[in-house]
Design a protein around this motif. Sequence first.
Motif, mmCIF file in Angstrom:
data_model
loop_
_atom_site.group_PDB
_atom_site.id
_atom_site.type_symbol
_atom_site.label_atom_id
_atom_site.label_comp_id
_atom_site.label_asym_id
_atom_site.label_seq_id
_atom_site.Cartn_x
_atom_site.Cartn_y
_atom_site.Cartn_z
ATOM 1 N N PRO A 1 0.802 -1.230 0.000
ATOM 2 C CA PRO A 1 0.000 0.000 0.000
ATOM 3 C C PRO A 1 0.830 1.273 0.000
ATOM 4 O O PRO A 1 0.458 2.265 -0.643
ATOM 5 C CB PRO A 1 -0.822 -0.126 1.285
ATOM 6 N N GLU A 2 1.961 1.262 0.704
ATOM 7 C CA GLU A 2 2.756 2.488 0.812
ATOM 8 C C GLU A 2 3.554 2.776 -0.463
ATOM 9 O O GLU A 2 4.191 3.836 -0.572
ATOM 10 C CB GLU A 2 3.712 2.413 2.011
ATOM 11 N N THR B 1 -13.032 4.329 -3.079
ATOM 12 C CA THR B 1 -14.221 3.597 -2.633
ATOM 13 C C THR B 1 -14.366 3.557 -1.114
ATOM 14 O O THR B 1 -15.412 3.184 -0.595
ATOM 15 C CB THR B 1 -14.195 2.158 -3.159
ATOM 16 N N GLY B 2 -13.325 3.941 -0.390
ATOM 17 C CA GLY B 2 -13.398 3.921 1.069
ATOM 18 C C GLY B 2 -12.227 4.647 1.698
ATOM 19 O O GLY B 2 -11.150 4.728 1.114
ATOM 20 N N VAL B 3 -12.456 5.193 2.890
ATOM 21 C CA VAL B 3 -11.414 5.904 3.639
ATOM 22 C C VAL B 3 -11.478 5.447 5.088
ATOM 23 O O VAL B 3 -12.545 5.471 5.714
ATOM 24 C CB VAL B 3 -11.603 7.431 3.550
ATOM 25 N N GLU B 4 -10.334 5.020 5.631
ATOM 26 C CA GLU B 4 -10.280 4.550 7.018
ATOM 27 C C GLU B 4 -9.158 5.281 7.750
ATOM 28 O O GLU B 4 -7.998 5.184 7.370
ATOM 29 C CB GLU B 4 -10.038 3.041 7.070
ATOM 30 N N PHE B 5 -9.517 6.024 8.800
ATOM 31 C CA PHE B 5 -8.523 6.763 9.577
ATOM 32 C C PHE B 5 -7.859 5.822 10.588
ATOM 33 O O PHE B 5 -8.530 5.156 11.374
ATOM 34 C CB PHE B 5 -9.175 7.940 10.288
ATOM 35 N N VAL C 1 -3.807 7.253 6.981
ATOM 36 C CA VAL C 1 -5.162 7.056 6.480
ATOM 37 C C VAL C 1 -5.087 5.995 5.385
ATOM 38 O O VAL C 1 -4.298 6.127 4.440
ATOM 39 C CB VAL C 1 -5.757 8.360 5.902
ATOM 40 N N SER C 2 -5.865 4.945 5.547
ATOM 41 C CA SER C 2 -5.918 3.887 4.543
ATOM 42 C C SER C 2 -7.039 4.214 3.553
ATOM 43 O O SER C 2 -8.190 4.430 3.954
ATOM 44 C CB SER C 2 -6.171 2.527 5.210
ATOM 45 N N VAL C 3 -6.694 4.242 2.289
ATOM 46 C CA VAL C 3 -7.656 4.595 1.246
ATOM 47 C C VAL C 3 -7.879 3.388 0.349
ATOM 48 O O VAL C 3 -6.921 2.803 -0.168
ATOM 49 C CB VAL C 3 -7.159 5.784 0.396
ATOM 50 N N ALA C 4 -9.131 2.996 0.195
ATOM 51 C CA ALA C 4 -9.493 1.921 -0.728
ATOM 52 C C ALA C 4 -9.875 2.547 -2.061
ATOM 53 O O ALA C 4 -10.526 3.594 -2.111
ATOM 54 C CB ALA C 4 -10.646 1.099 -0.171
ATOM 55 N N ALA C 5 -9.464 1.896 -3.154
ATOM 56 C CA ALA C 5 -9.740 2.444 -4.479
ATOM 57 C C ALA C 5 -9.986 1.316 -5.464
ATOM 58 O O ALA C 5 -9.621 0.153 -5.220
ATOM 59 C CB ALA C 5 -8.575 3.317 -4.947
ATOM 60 N N ASP C 6 -10.595 1.687 -6.573
ATOM 61 C CA ASP C 6 -10.861 0.744 -7.656
ATOM 62 C C ASP C 6 -10.015 1.127 -8.863
ATOM 63 O O ASP C 6 -10.052 2.268 -9.324
ATOM 64 C CB ASP C 6 -12.343 0.770 -8.022
ATOM 65 N N ILE D 1 -7.847 -2.030 -4.606
ATOM 66 C CA ILE D 1 -6.542 -1.902 -3.974
ATOM 67 C C ILE D 1 -6.682 -0.999 -2.757
ATOM 68 O O ILE D 1 -7.718 -0.356 -2.557
ATOM 69 C CB ILE D 1 -5.475 -1.310 -4.930
ATOM 70 N N THR D 2 -5.636 -0.953 -1.950
ATOM 71 C CA THR D 2 -5.569 0.009 -0.845
ATOM 72 C C THR D 2 -4.216 0.703 -0.898
ATOM 73 O O THR D 2 -3.207 0.110 -1.290
ATOM 74 C CB THR D 2 -5.737 -0.657 0.528
ATOM 75 N N PHE D 3 -4.184 1.964 -0.506
ATOM 76 C CA PHE D 3 -2.932 2.691 -0.351
ATOM 77 C C PHE D 3 -3.059 3.582 0.865
ATOM 78 O O PHE D 3 -4.151 3.733 1.436
ATOM 79 C CB PHE D 3 -2.577 3.489 -1.624
#
Length: 345
Positions: free
Chosen positions: A276-277, A291-295, A300-305, A311-313
Motif C-alpha cells: 500500500p505504501e 471507494t473507502g477511507v479509514e482513519f 489514512v488507509s484509502v481503498a480504491a478501484d 486496492i488500498t494505499f
Amino acid sequence: MSFLDLEHLEKTFGDTRVVKDFNLNVAKGEFISLLGPSGCGKTTVLRMVAGFETPTSGAIRVDGKEITRLRANQRNVGMVFQSYALFPNLTVAQNVGFGLKVAGVPSRDRAARVQEMLDLIGLPDLGNRYPWQLSGGQQQRVALARALAPKPQMLLLDEPLSALDAKVRVSLRNQIREIQQQLGITTIFVTHDQEEAMAISDRIVVMHQGIADQIASPQEIYNSPATEFVASFVGTLNRLPAEVTDPAAGRVRVGDTEIALERNLPAGRVTLAARPEAFRLAPMGIPATVTGVEFLGALVSVAADVSGTPITFVVFNGADEPVPEIGANIHLQVAPSRLMVQKAA
C-alpha cells in the motif's frame, strides 16, 4: 560460526509430514522468529529444539555438540509457554527459583539470583505474591524470569504474547527484546503475528506447510519476498492484472496506462503486486476511483478501484494534500522498483 544448527529436520506424525527438510543456522546472541499460520510446523520445530519432540530425521547441534536425542532436561535451554505455566501454589519468587532448586543451587545463591531476575523483569517487590494476584503481563514476565534464572544457553518462546491484550503485547515484546539484547542470549520466538516478528527479530523464518519459504531480515522479508506465499502472508499486498506489451523493454499495461518496469518480462499476462505504501497520489498516472477511507491515526488507509480491481494505499494524516473523498477520481503512481511481478492469477 553458527551457534545453533538445524540440519534437514523432519517430523512425521502418522502419515503426515509436519516439518519437511528444515534447515536453519543461528548465530550466538541472535533473535530468530518462526512466523507462519497455524499448522505450518513452527511450534513443532521449537519443540524439537527444546527436546519435547524427537525429530523423525535430521540433526540438532548447539555450539558444535549434537543434542538431537537428548531429553529436554538434558538440554540447557529456557522455555516460555503461551499459557504461562506458573505453579499456582508457589509464590512469584518460588516460581522463578524452581529450576534453581531442582538443580541443587544453595538457598542463599538461589535467593540472590531470584532477586536479580525480578529486578531484570521490573517486578522487584512482587516476590511474595502468588500468580493469581498478578496481571497476565506480569505473569508472563515471571515465566520469562523463571526460564532465564538457570542461565540457559538458549531462550525458546512459544507464542508468549498471544493471550495478552494489544497494548500489553507491545510493551512486553519490547521488554523481551531489551532483555534478550542485554543478556546476549540466543533466542527462538514462535509467533503467527507478523507485526510482532517484524518489530523484534534479527531474522525471520517464514514457514508454510512444513518448510521454510524464506529466511531473511524483516526488511528483506517485507520488501523482497522470495515466494508468493511470503508476499501474501507478510503485510498487505495489492495485485493488479497487467498485459506485457514489450517483454524486452519491460513495458506493461494496467488498464489503459502503460508502465516501464525496466526489466525483462515474460510475454503475455502477469500480475503486478505492490505494498500500500508504494502508491502515491499524482496529477497523472494510473486512474482510480476512491471507494473507502479509514482513519488509522497517523495514517489514512484509502481503498480504491483500478479498472475493476480493488486496492488500498496509505497517505499521511495531516499532510499538505487533503485526504481524497469517497467517489473521487484520482491518479496513482508507483516506482517500478516497488512493483513485484508475479504469474497471472
